[in-house]
Write an enzyme that holds these catalytic residues in place. Structure first.
Site, short mmCIF file in Angstrom:
data_model
loop_
_atom_site.label_atom_id
_atom_site.label_comp_id
_atom_site.label_asym_id
_atom_site.label_seq_id
_atom_site.Cartn_x
_atom_site.Cartn_y
_atom_site.Cartn_z
N TRP A 13 0.82 -1.22 0.00
CA TRP A 13 0.00 0.00 0.00
C TRP A 13 0.85 1.26 0.00
O TRP A 13 0.33 2.36 0.00
CB TRP A 13 -0.96 0.00 1.20
CG TRP A 13 -0.33 -0.43 2.49
CD1 TRP A 13 0.31 0.35 3.40
CD2 TRP A 13 -0.30 -1.76 3.02
NE1 TRP A 13 0.74 -0.40 4.45
CE2 TRP A 13 0.37 -1.70 4.25
CE3 TRP A 13 -0.79 -2.99 2.56
CZ2 TRP A 13 0.58 -2.84 5.04
CZ3 TRP A 13 -0.59 -4.10 3.35
CH2 TRP A 13 0.08 -4.03 4.57
N ARG A 14 2.16 1.10 -0.01
CA ARG A 14 3.04 2.28 -0.04
C ARG A 14 3.58 2.59 -1.43
O ARG A 14 4.45 3.46 -1.57
CB ARG A 14 4.21 2.08 0.93
CG ARG A 14 3.80 2.18 2.39
CD ARG A 14 4.98 1.97 3.32
NE ARG A 14 4.59 2.18 4.72
CZ ARG A 14 5.32 1.82 5.77
NH1 ARG A 14 6.50 1.23 5.58
NH2 ARG A 14 4.89 2.02 7.00
N GLU A 34 -5.69 0.83 5.59
CA GLU A 34 -5.89 1.20 6.99
C GLU A 34 -7.05 0.44 7.61
O GLU A 34 -7.00 0.05 8.79
CB GLU A 34 -6.11 2.71 7.12
CG GLU A 34 -4.88 3.55 6.81
CD GLU A 34 -3.71 3.26 7.74
OE1 GLU A 34 -3.93 2.73 8.85
OE2 GLU A 34 -2.56 3.56 7.35
N LEU A 41 -10.00 -12.52 7.30
CA LEU A 41 -9.46 -11.34 7.98
C LEU A 41 -10.19 -11.06 9.30
O LEU A 41 -9.65 -10.39 10.18
CB LEU A 41 -9.55 -10.09 7.09
CG LEU A 41 -8.40 -9.82 6.14
CD1 LEU A 41 -8.68 -8.58 5.31
CD2 LEU A 41 -7.09 -9.64 6.90
N TYR A 66 -8.70 7.85 13.94
CA TYR A 66 -7.42 7.31 13.47
C TYR A 66 -7.40 7.17 11.95
O TYR A 66 -6.49 7.64 11.27
CB TYR A 66 -7.10 5.96 14.11
CG TYR A 66 -6.02 5.25 13.33
CD1 TYR A 66 -4.69 5.66 13.44
CD2 TYR A 66 -6.32 4.24 12.41
CE1 TYR A 66 -3.70 5.08 12.69
CE2 TYR A 66 -5.34 3.65 11.64
CZ TYR A 66 -4.03 4.07 11.79
OH TYR A 66 -3.04 3.51 11.02
N ASP A 92 -2.85 5.32 16.60
CA ASP A 92 -3.27 3.93 16.84
C ASP A 92 -2.56 3.41 18.09
O ASP A 92 -1.92 4.17 18.82
CB ASP A 92 -2.97 3.07 15.61
CG ASP A 92 -1.47 2.88 15.37
OD1 ASP A 92 -0.65 3.55 16.04
OD2 ASP A 92 -1.11 2.05 14.50
N CYS A 136 9.81 0.02 19.22
CA CYS A 136 9.22 0.32 20.52
C CYS A 136 8.13 -0.72 20.82
O CYS A 136 6.95 -0.40 20.91
CB CYS A 136 8.65 1.75 20.53
SG CYS A 136 8.36 2.43 22.17
N CYS A 150 16.99 2.14 18.89
CA CYS A 150 15.96 3.14 18.62
C CYS A 150 16.58 4.42 18.05
O CYS A 150 17.52 4.98 18.64
CB CYS A 150 15.20 3.46 19.91
SG CYS A 150 13.92 4.72 19.69
#
Length: 370
Positions: free
Chosen positions: A39-40, A52, A95, A135, A153, A207, A217
């Protein structure tokens, strides 16, 4: 008091938190380390929207093949709006949380009718679409349209709880509102979409919930919880109620090569999905369980069957319910006057219908036995 205006909420970032440096370092890490996700490939609002919705309460690796298949079947808002609901549910099968698929299609029809197929780019308009909460609205507006809107989220809640040493309970709606206010103050001009995705990526890859990878990080130096050594104690989250246990007897009723199925109501849990007939009972012996199943089939479907053997047992957990299912193979004896929501279906017919995950497992067992 009546007539008194409610005071606007304001939350400010800690003075010691360096906004510019944090955004710069986070985006630099994202630019070099971001995952290659289907999706990118572009910022088409429809592609962002579908991804999303699919990613809600579902892992990225699980979503990938479903997303690619869904986009191949329904590549545009118009294609989704015009598709038969049964086809949409079948593409979504596996799903879970099927109301997401229904709401997505209902909203696609709204976009087609009200906005000529163009997904709106304002918070006020996009928030009116079915199934789009704060969101999802923030994600679409920032990623597709570069609007400086927060997309908070669970990953972002966790990151910001540690980053700013917030001890608020993240299970409370007020905490989400607070984090949205704080994130809005950090979003860099011109890169809202990348920033929001970077925060989510940080939560998904570094994280982590139980074992934050602090030494790798990219924003280690800005984390206030890490400086105090309490990163693993955050975020604070109140305990949810355990799911209610429901004990079900499930009938796989064979009539020649066909099997009895029924369609669930159009409202409520797993609305409109197909399933094998189920009867809820707290009976604790084999004979009483079978008797409850036989009575349920007579009452609901007007048929008599013979229970021949146990087929399988399985448990399926929803957020608020846990199904304990005992499945029985049955042979049809008599009764042809089925209600409108029930039918006998062949293997080929079953392949084109959408079933909940638990019932898909029963289907697989039937196929393997054959």
């Amino acid at each position: 008091m009546a007539g008194k205006k409610r005071k606007a909420l304001t939350y400010t970032l800690p003075e010691e938190f360096h906004v510019f440096g944090f955004s710069r370092d986070l985006l630099a890490w994202y630019d070099s380390q971001k995952r290659d996700l289907p999706w990118r490939i572009n910022r088409d609002p429809y592609r962002v929207w579908v991804s999303e919705i699919m990613l809600q309460q579902t892992r990225v690796e699980t979503v990938k093949p479903y997303y690619q298949n869904f986009m191949a079947k329904f590549p545009t808002v118009a294609a989704l709006a015009e598709a038969p609901e049964e086809e949409v549910l079948k593409a979504w099968e596996g799903l879970g949380y099927y109301s997401r698929a229904r709401n997505l299609q209902a909203a696609a029809r709204e976009v087609q009718e009200r906005y000529g197929g163009v997904i709106p780019d304002t918070p006020e308009e996009i928030a009116t679409l079915k199934g789009i909460g704060p969101y999802t609205a923030g994600a679409i507006l920032s990623i597709a349209y570069e609007k400086p809107e927060p997309a908070v989220d669970g990953n972002v809640m966790r990151v910001f709880s540690r980053l700013l040493y917030l001890t608020d309970d993240i299970a409370k709606p007020a905490t989400r509102v607070k984090v949205e206010h704080l994130v809005r103050q950090v979003i860099p001009h011109g890169r809202a979409g990348d920033f929001n995705q970077a925060l989510m990526e940080l939560g998904a890859l570094v994280c982590l919930p139980r074992t934050p990878q602090c030494l790798t990080c990219p924003v280690f130096d800005y984390c206030l919880a890490r400086k105090e050594g309490v990163q693993e104690e955050l975020p604070v989250k109140g305990k949810a109620k355990p799911p209610r246990v429901v004990r079900l007897q499930v009938a796989v009723v064979m009539r020649g090569e066909a099997v009895l199925i029924n369609k669930r109501p159009e409202q409520g849990l797993l609305a409109g999905m197909w399933e094998f007939p189920m009867v809820e009972t707290d009976a604790d012996t084999r004979s009483l369980k079978q008797e409850a199943l036989l009575q349920g089939l007579r009452q609901r479907f007007g048929m008599d069957v013979e229970v021949t053997e146990p087929l399988m047992e399985l448990t399926h957990t929803f957020s608020h319910l846990q199904w304990h299912m005992e499945v029985w193979r049955c042979d049809w004896i008599e009764g042809d006057d089925l209600p409108p929501n029930a039918r006998f279906a062949t293997a080929d017919e079953l392949a084109g219908l959408a079933f909940p995950v638990a019932h898909q497992k029963i289907l697989e067992t039937i196929k393997s036995d054959r």
